[in-house]
Motif scaffolding. Sequence first.
Motif, PDB file in Angstrom:
ATOM      1  N   VAL A  69      38.718  41.589  41.064  1.00  0.00           N
ATOM      2  CA  VAL A  69      37.524  42.445  41.016  1.00  0.00           C
ATOM      3  C   VAL A  69      37.244  43.088  42.372  1.00  0.00           C
ATOM      4  O   VAL A  69      36.824  44.243  42.451  1.00  0.00           O
ATOM      5  CB  VAL A  69      36.320  41.609  40.520  1.00  0.00           C
ATOM      6  CG1 VAL A  69      35.009  42.354  40.731  1.00  0.00           C
ATOM      7  CG2 VAL A  69      36.504  41.258  39.049  1.00  0.00           C
ATOM      8  N   ILE A  77      40.414  47.300  35.262  1.00  0.00           N
ATOM      9  CA  ILE A  77      40.756  45.883  35.045  1.00  0.00           C
ATOM     10  C   ILE A  77      40.847  45.583  33.548  1.00  0.00           C
ATOM     11  O   ILE A  77      39.956  45.943  32.773  1.00  0.00           O
ATOM     12  CB  ILE A  77      39.689  44.975  35.694  1.00  0.00           C
ATOM     13  CG1 ILE A  77      39.628  45.236  37.203  1.00  0.00           C
ATOM     14  CG2 ILE A  77      39.972  43.504  35.410  1.00  0.00           C
ATOM     15  CD1 ILE A  77      38.580  44.426  37.942  1.00  0.00           C
ATOM     16  N   ALA A  93      33.003  43.354  37.526  1.00  0.00           N
ATOM     17  CA  ALA A  93      33.905  44.515  37.606  1.00  0.00           C
ATOM     18  C   ALA A  93      33.101  45.817  37.559  1.00  0.00           C
ATOM     19  O   ALA A  93      33.363  46.752  38.322  1.00  0.00           O
ATOM     20  CB  ALA A  93      34.924  44.466  36.469  1.00  0.00           C
ATOM     21  N   LYS A  98      34.725  49.316  38.819  1.00  0.00           N
ATOM     22  CA  LYS A  98      36.046  49.349  38.156  1.00  0.00           C
ATOM     23  C   LYS A  98      35.869  49.685  36.670  1.00  0.00           C
ATOM     24  O   LYS A  98      34.962  49.159  36.011  1.00  0.00           O
ATOM     25  CB  LYS A  98      36.748  47.986  38.259  1.00  0.00           C
ATOM     26  CG  LYS A  98      36.683  47.304  39.620  1.00  0.00           C
ATOM     27  CD  LYS A  98      37.485  47.994  40.694  1.00  0.00           C
ATOM     28  CE  LYS A  98      37.520  47.138  41.969  1.00  0.00           C
ATOM     29  NZ  LYS A  98      38.088  47.834  43.109  1.00  0.00           N
TER      30      LYS A  98
END
Length: 386
Positions: A69, A77, A93, A98
């Motif tokens: 992360v 991810i 995340a 992300k």
Amino acid sequence: MSSPVRMGLVGVGWMGHLHTRALRRLRDHYPDLPEPQFVIAADSLAGQEAEARSRLGYEQFSTDWREVVSHPDVTAISVTAPNQMHAEVCIAAARAGKHIWGEKPLGRDAHETAAIAAAARKHDVRTIVGFNYRHVPLVQHARSLIEAGELGRLTRVRGTFLADYAADAAGAFSWRFERAKAGSGVLGDLMCHVVDLLEHLAGPVHSLVAQDSITHTHRPLPTAGAGTGASHFAAGGGDLVPVENEDHVNCLARFDNGATGSLEVGRALVGPHVSMGFEIHGTAGALAWNFERMNELRFYTRHPSGGDGFSTVFAAAAHGDFSRFQPGTGIPMGYDDLKVIEASRLVGSIVDGHPYGPTFDDAERATAVVAGMEASMRSGAWEHVL
Ligand SMILES: NC(=O)c1ccc[n+]([C@@H]2O[C@H](COP(=O)([O-])OP(=O)(O)OC[C@H]3O[C@@H](n4cnc5c(N)ncnc54)[C@H](O)[C@@H]3O)[C@@H](O)[C@H]2O)c1
């Protein structure tokens, strides 16, 4: 030049392998999308390092998911660890900016799923949830037929996911049977797929009543050495412990459009393997599809000249993303191909910012319906879906 899609992975099990294989195949089928890079994978089992590096091709490995992360090179991810990890990993995340490919059920219950979806919205990251059955070309064709009015007014909708992965009482007590790790049993594992598929085809469920049962009340712990990552396909050899969540759920439902129907899931059934599918009836026609025969859709329509009956439609170039995979009708696609389509939705959404479904908002909706079933299993009464 560095790709905009630089992947991290949390959970190097079945789905971790499949997400990565799908991303590796992405440009074989979607050459217009960028080539993903594979930066870092994490698994709590140190023994997964060799798989992650040499078989899946990640440059780095850690036993701590936080390193995935916080990795500065990672832009997206895959979250493919067991359900109890979904909320913590996905929310972290999203906070780190992300994009996320999260596996269903996306948390152990509706509260966790709602929190995950809210975090993704707040931090404006692109999301995809693993409701892979939506991507079946003939499911997309069925949706088009319904939208075009070919079935008339929908009257009956039935969805099932009947499986045998837990039919053997000697099967290991994996994380799936443990409430703290999985949350519910087949509700989270299989019912969320059925809810998403039926609502995608027939619209929202309005109210429902559900019942559950456990077929094998005890299972053996995994054989020493298998660790917590024991597969639900493996036989256990340890002490017998109680199964903590349901093996089977039957649900009657009313849909907003007035149709009635049923949703049924089981994991300990002798006979069906992965009998995931639907039957949808309308005033003018009917459709039936089952994942075990993924490339065939049964379609009934009335012919003015007589000779009514179901006909079989084979997956073809006109349906969904079929032509990305096969050159002609009758050449079958498979399960792993659905994950390649899913990967294309993730990567496409990262490239152009458009939220291709199914997103975490769709997961939130499916788990709200599942929560209605849990409420009904407790109350024994009909419940409205909120
Ligand atoms: N979309 C689908 O059709 C589909 C099919 C199967 C599973 N799933 C979902 O995918 C997820 C994973 O299922 P699976 O069958 O791949 O499970 P699995 O048991 O094969 O793999 C899970 C992996 O996660 C690892 N893990 C456990 N705790 C971890 C932690 N704290 N940090 C990092 N790794 C950890 C385990 O060691 C294991 O390697 C589940 O949420 C499941 O519901 C989806």
